[in-house]
Design a protein around this motif. Structure first.
Motif, PDB file in Angstrom:
ATOM      1  N   GLU A   1     -16.734  -8.410  27.125  1.00 23.89           N
ATOM      2  CA  GLU A   1     -15.630  -7.759  26.448  1.00 23.89           C
ATOM      3  C   GLU A   1     -14.643  -7.290  27.490  1.00 23.89           C
ATOM      4  O   GLU A   1     -14.979  -7.151  28.670  1.00 23.89           O
ATOM      5  N   ALA A   2     -13.409  -7.058  27.082  1.00 22.11           N
ATOM      6  CA  ALA A   2     -12.383  -6.694  28.050  1.00 22.11           C
ATOM      7  C   ALA A   2     -11.222  -6.032  27.337  1.00 22.11           C
ATOM      8  O   ALA A   2     -10.993  -6.238  26.136  1.00 22.11           O
ATOM      9  N   LEU A   3     -10.465  -5.260  28.099  1.00 24.78           N
ATOM     10  CA  LEU A   3      -9.203  -4.729  27.630  1.00 24.78           C
ATOM     11  C   LEU A   3      -8.106  -5.708  28.016  1.00 24.78           C
ATOM     12  O   LEU A   3      -7.993  -6.093  29.181  1.00 24.78           O
ATOM     13  N   LEU A   4      -7.323  -6.118  27.036  1.00 20.62           N
ATOM     14  CA  LEU A   4      -6.167  -6.965  27.307  1.00 20.62           C
ATOM     15  C   LEU A   4      -4.950  -6.056  27.423  1.00 20.62           C
ATOM     16  O   LEU A   4      -4.532  -5.437  26.439  1.00 20.62           O
ATOM     17  N   THR A   5      -4.397  -5.957  28.623  1.00 19.10           N
ATOM     18  CA  THR A   5      -3.235  -5.129  28.869  1.00 19.10           C
ATOM     19  C   THR A   5      -1.969  -5.966  28.739  1.00 19.10           C
ATOM     20  O   THR A   5      -2.031  -7.181  28.542  1.00 19.10           O
TER      21      THR A   5
ATOM     22  N   GLY B   1      -4.834  -4.748  23.502  1.00 19.11           N
ATOM     23  CA  GLY B   1      -5.993  -4.376  22.695  1.00 19.11           C
ATOM     24  C   GLY B   1      -7.281  -4.859  23.322  1.00 19.11           C
ATOM     25  O   GLY B   1      -7.279  -5.473  24.385  1.00 19.11           O
ATOM     26  N   LYS B   2      -8.386  -4.595  22.680  1.00 22.28           N
ATOM     27  CA  LYS B   2      -9.700  -4.985  23.182  1.00 22.28           C
ATOM     28  C   LYS B   2     -10.091  -6.358  22.639  1.00 22.28           C
ATOM     29  O   LYS B   2      -9.814  -6.689  21.487  1.00 22.28           O
ATOM     30  N   LEU B   3     -10.748  -7.146  23.507  1.00 24.96           N
ATOM     31  CA  LEU B   3     -11.257  -8.468  23.157  1.00 24.96           C
ATOM     32  C   LEU B   3     -12.743  -8.518  23.456  1.00 24.96           C
ATOM     33  O   LEU B   3     -13.244  -7.785  24.318  1.00 24.96           O
TER      34      LEU B   3
ATOM     35  N   ILE C   1      -6.275 -11.768  18.391  1.00 29.60           N
ATOM     36  CA  ILE C   1      -7.688 -11.838  18.776  1.00 29.60           C
ATOM     37  C   ILE C   1      -8.144 -10.403  18.957  1.00 29.60           C
ATOM     38  O   ILE C   1      -7.552  -9.652  19.752  1.00 29.60           O
ATOM     39  N   GLY C   2      -9.201 -10.009  18.250  1.00 29.45           N
ATOM     40  CA  GLY C   2      -9.636  -8.625  18.353  1.00 29.45           C
ATOM     41  C   GLY C   2      -8.498  -7.701  17.963  1.00 29.45           C
ATOM     42  O   GLY C   2      -7.839  -7.880  16.933  1.00 29.45           O
ATOM     43  N   GLY C   3      -8.207  -6.742  18.820  1.00 25.82           N
ATOM     44  CA  GLY C   3      -7.113  -5.816  18.556  1.00 25.82           C
ATOM     45  C   GLY C   3      -5.811  -6.203  19.208  1.00 25.82           C
ATOM     46  O   GLY C   3      -4.873  -5.399  19.236  1.00 25.82           O
ATOM     47  N   ALA C   4      -5.715  -7.416  19.741  1.00 24.96           N
ATOM     48  CA  ALA C   4      -4.549  -7.826  20.519  1.00 24.96           C
ATOM     49  C   ALA C   4      -3.778  -8.941  19.817  1.00 24.96           C
ATOM     50  O   ALA C   4      -4.320  -9.683  18.997  1.00 24.96           O
TER      51      ALA C   4
END
Length: 277
Positions: free
Chosen positions: A22-26, A257-259, A199-202
């Motif tokens: 998992e990762a944060l997409l900035t 968002g988070k992925l 995708i996810g929250g992004a």
């Protein structure tokens, strides 16, 4: 339905990737992605085009984002405190000027010894405000051209079928160094037609097709150039305007968002009519 099957961050431009669940997409891409790069005495970035041994340098950033560790085959590890406050220096990425913060003598000594040439490590300053071009512009760290590189497994499968048909061995996805790999599509290069997706929250928006270079011929596990593939095969069916060889796509981050691996992909805009499943 497409899903995320791989997430990979590349903290140091040209060096090994860090697989993530998992990762944060900035706004600038996956957190820490291409936020560091190795430079020569002239301040120009070192890449695998001339320094393929970069591929086997493994970076690791601690959970607090405060400490960076470098490791490589046959070398002792070196760990440094990440410096975000020292004086800025001029650096260049393919002759385009930026600023970087030098990460000190321990990293420079380690990199110079391993690469066999004077080298230093720099980090993007907190105020880094690079703007990249494309269908939807974006920002990024020291990446070549955009925030996120996406490739589908179907595209690699289609390429490997062509390579195998000519008697060659299949290649792994890491030859293309994507940040996000999508599975679930059966048609190769469907990512070429995506213009906006969540995708996810992004939310991501298409920037451009990815022009490929000699880095795709570097064995990422050994850090050596390994022959003409995949460029030889791609040149026969993936030529774009101006003769560039294209594979995968660059995307901008519209909403951070988070992925996570397993997230479903919702394409909200296609180039043309939506494809049939």
């Amino acid at each position: 339905m497409a899903t995320v099957v791989e997430l990979t961050c590349y903290p140091i431009k040209g060096c090994a990737g860090v697989p993530l669940s998992e990762a944060l997409l900035t706004e600038a891409g996956l957190e820490h992605d291409r936020s560091f790069m190795v430079i020569g005495e002239d301040g120009e970035c070192r890449t695998q085009r001339r320094d393929p041994r970069l591929a086997v340098i493994r970076p690791a950033i601690d959970p607090h984002g405060a400490r960076l560790t470098l490791s490589a085959p046959g070398e002792d590890e070196v760990a440094i405190d990440i410096d975000t406050t020292s004086a800025r220096r001029e650096v260049t990425v393919f002759d385009t000027p930026y600023l970087g913060i030098d990460q000190g003598e321990d990293a420079a000594t380690w990199l110079s010894r391993f690469l066999g040439a004077p080298s230093r490590l720099v980090r993007v300053p907190p105020e880094h405000d690079r703007v990249t071009d494309g269908w939807i512009p974006s920002t990024c760290g020291y990446a070549d051209s955009a925030a996120v590189h996406i490739v589908s497994r179907a595209s690699l499968d289609g390429l490997n079928e062509r390579i195998a048909g000519a008697g060659g061995a299949p290649l792994p996805m890491n030859r293309f160094r994507p940040g996000i790999v999508l599975g679930g599509w059966h048609e190769p290069h469907r990512e070429d037609r995506v213009r906006r997706m969540t995708i996810g929250g992004a939310e991501l928006g298409f920037a451009k097709h990815t022009a490929r270079c000699v880095v795709t011929t570097v064995d990422q596990g050994e850090g050596v150039k390994a022959g003409p593939e995949p460029l030889r095969t791609m040149a026969g069916y993936r030529r774009g305007p101006g003769g560039a060889t294209l594979f995968g796509c660059q995307f901008s981050v519209i909403r951070a968002g988070k992925l996570a691996v397993g997230d479903e992909v919702d394409v909200i805009e296609w180039d043309g009519p939506p494809p049939g499943e």
